[in-house]
Design a protein around this motif. Structure first.
Motif, mmCIF file in Angstrom:
data_model
loop_
_atom_site.group_PDB
_atom_site.id
_atom_site.type_symbol
_atom_site.label_atom_id
_atom_site.label_comp_id
_atom_site.label_asym_id
_atom_site.label_seq_id
_atom_site.Cartn_x
_atom_site.Cartn_y
_atom_site.Cartn_z
ATOM 1 N N GLN A 187 41.917 45.569 38.382
ATOM 2 C CA GLN A 187 43.182 45.013 38.805
ATOM 3 C C GLN A 187 43.790 45.905 39.877
ATOM 4 O O GLN A 187 43.805 47.127 39.741
ATOM 5 C CB GLN A 187 44.153 44.902 37.631
ATOM 6 C CG GLN A 187 43.688 43.929 36.559
ATOM 7 C CD GLN A 187 44.683 43.851 35.439
ATOM 8 O OE1 GLN A 187 45.656 44.596 35.415
ATOM 9 N NE2 GLN A 187 44.439 42.944 34.507
ATOM 10 N N VAL A 188 44.257 45.270 40.941
ATOM 11 C CA VAL A 188 44.854 46.027 42.033
ATOM 12 C C VAL A 188 46.214 46.544 41.581
ATOM 13 O O VAL A 188 47.083 45.760 41.182
ATOM 14 C CB VAL A 188 45.022 45.150 43.283
ATOM 15 C CG1 VAL A 188 45.653 45.951 44.413
ATOM 16 C CG2 VAL A 188 43.663 44.595 43.694
ATOM 17 N N PRO A 189 46.411 47.883 41.599
ATOM 18 C CA PRO A 189 47.698 48.411 41.142
ATOM 19 C C PRO A 189 48.815 48.017 42.100
ATOM 20 O O PRO A 189 48.688 48.155 43.313
ATOM 21 C CB PRO A 189 47.484 49.939 41.144
ATOM 22 C CG PRO A 189 46.365 50.154 42.111
ATOM 23 C CD PRO A 189 45.497 48.950 42.041
ATOM 24 N N THR A 190 49.870 47.520 41.570
ATOM 25 C CA THR A 190 51.015 47.123 42.375
ATOM 26 C C THR A 190 51.900 48.337 42.637
ATOM 27 O O THR A 190 52.158 49.140 41.742
ATOM 28 C CB THR A 190 51.825 46.046 41.647
ATOM 29 O OG1 THR A 190 52.213 46.554 40.357
ATOM 30 C CG2 THR A 190 50.998 44.781 41.465
ATOM 31 N N GLU A 191 52.347 48.467 43.887
ATOM 32 C CA GLU A 191 53.209 49.595 44.256
ATOM 33 C C GLU A 191 54.595 49.400 43.644
ATOM 34 O O GLU A 191 55.186 48.327 43.716
ATOM 35 C CB GLU A 191 53.320 49.683 45.770
ATOM 36 C CG GLU A 191 52.015 50.055 46.454
ATOM 37 C CD GLU A 191 52.204 50.225 47.944
ATOM 38 O OE1 GLU A 191 53.356 50.044 48.403
ATOM 39 O OE2 GLU A 191 51.225 50.534 48.633
ATOM 40 N N LYS A 192 55.078 50.493 43.081
ATOM 41 C CA LYS A 192 56.409 50.443 42.504
ATOM 42 C C LYS A 192 57.441 50.425 43.624
ATOM 43 O O LYS A 192 57.337 51.169 44.592
ATOM 44 C CB LYS A 192 56.642 51.664 41.599
ATOM 45 C CG LYS A 192 55.752 51.688 40.378
ATOM 46 C CD LYS A 192 56.080 52.908 39.518
ATOM 47 C CE LYS A 192 55.193 52.938 38.280
ATOM 48 N NZ LYS A 192 55.500 54.126 37.430
ATOM 49 N N PRO A 193 58.420 49.568 43.517
ATOM 50 C CA PRO A 193 59.452 49.536 44.567
ATOM 51 C C PRO A 193 60.233 50.850 44.601
ATOM 52 O O PRO A 193 60.555 51.431 43.562
ATOM 53 C CB PRO A 193 60.349 48.357 44.149
ATOM 54 C CG PRO A 193 60.104 48.200 42.680
ATOM 55 C CD PRO A 193 58.669 48.607 42.446
#
Length: 332
Positions: free
Chosen positions: A99-105
């Motif tokens: 799963q592609v890690p989503t960047e934290k805002p």
């Protein structure tokens, strides 16, 4: 591929095993064909190739002939996948399951009021500054010392000589606001961060009432210095220039050389430079000489000015020494 026979059909599964035989083995490859009945109704045969690394051409031709005899396609068994193809397949397999890690805002940037104007019209007025280390304002003890030296060098200890101020790397604008508060007629602020300009610098100018005396340039300092002649126009060089860059983001030798050769510097200009400990700062800046160089912990403060300012400083020191001696004699 199935091969017809009088009674049963054989299913072939070919595995190629490469071994390095001893030097006594013949140059020709050895082929061992074995078949073992499987649990299923159709027995399977396994062809094992055993050969030496020498004579690769003869080996490949022999293998092809043997595979053709059994009705198999040699290209399917002898072609080796390229390493790039294998790597691509591995990457595809890993990407499918991973799963592609989503960047934290990033958290929103906020401000607080820790700075204040030290002297002049807006004395003790609080100023906004960003939380964190995005912008590093000049320490108040350094700022106070800088303006005290400039006022004394200009011949007026109470306020600055009237003139125009250029605040490079302005950030919060605390240095330029201090200059207006102490008598400067106009300040040009140079800051490249739009958020700092809209949420910190401009509100500080509006709060202190100095917005009409200010000109804001949202541009990199290097670009601003390259276009010095365009910005100067008919106004001529500035009377004061403050240089307070982020320590690790600039090369001071290059920066000071660019400032000294720009049209912003005149014969009567004062330049205030804040620089870190361990930086070699030149003794002169163009036609200007170093008036003072002080240390405040890890921070240094250098001020360049005209030669007459250096002479005034020496005279003031001599007068202070004479008054001290006279006071001691009077008390004795």
């Amino acid at each position: 591929m199935a091969i017809p026979s009088p009674s049963i059909a054989y299913q072939f599964r070919v595995s190629i095993i490469t071994t390095n035989l001893s030097s006594s083995s013949p140059n020709l490859p050895l082929f061992n064909v074995s078949s073992a009945p499987s649990r299923s109704r159709r027995p399977s045969s396994t062809i094992v190739f055993s050969y030496r690394e020498s004579g690769n051409r003869a080996v490949s031709e022999s293998k092809r002939k043997l595979l053709e005899q059994y009705g198999l396609n040699p290209d399917e068994f002898l072609s080796e996948p390229s390493p790039k193809t294998g790597r691509r397949k591995e990457l595809r397999n890993t990407r499918k399951g991973a799963q592609v890690p989503t960047e934290k805002p990033k958290p929103p940037r906020t401000t607080h009021k820790l700075l204040q104007v030290l002297g002049g019209k807006a004395r003790r007025m609080k100023l906004l500054s960003p939380k964190g280390m995005d912008v590093r304002p000049m320490m108040e003890v350094v700022k106070g010392a800088a303006f005290d030296i400039l006022q004394a060098a200009g011949g007026c200890p109470v306020s600055l000589r009237p003139g125009r101020w250029l605040d490079l790397y302005s950030g919060t604008g605390s240095v330029g606001i201090e200059a207006i508060s102490r008598g400067c007629s106009q300040v040009h602020f140079v800051e490249m961060d739009p958020w700092v300009v809209s949420d910190v610098l401009r509100p500080n100018l509006e709060w202190t009432g100095f917005l009409d005396l200010s000109v804001i340039h949202i541009v990199r300092v290097e670009k601003f210095l390259e276009r010095a002649e365009q910005f100067v126009g008919k106004s001529g060089p500035f009377d004061y220039i403050s240089v307070t860059p982020p320590y690790t983001a600039v090369d001071y030798s290059v920066l000071m050389h660019q400032i000294s050769n720009s049209a912003f510097v005149g014969e009567d200009t004062f330049i205030v430079v804040e620089y870190p400990l361990g930086t070699d700062m030149m003794d002169s800046c163009g036609c200007l000489v170093k008036v003072t160089d002080r240390r405040f912990g890890r921070t240094h403060l250098a001020i360049y000015g005209p030669k007459w300012a250096q002479k005034k400083k020496r005279k003031s020191r001599n007068s202070e020494t004479d008054s001290t001696i006279a006071t001691q004699l009077f008390r004795s």
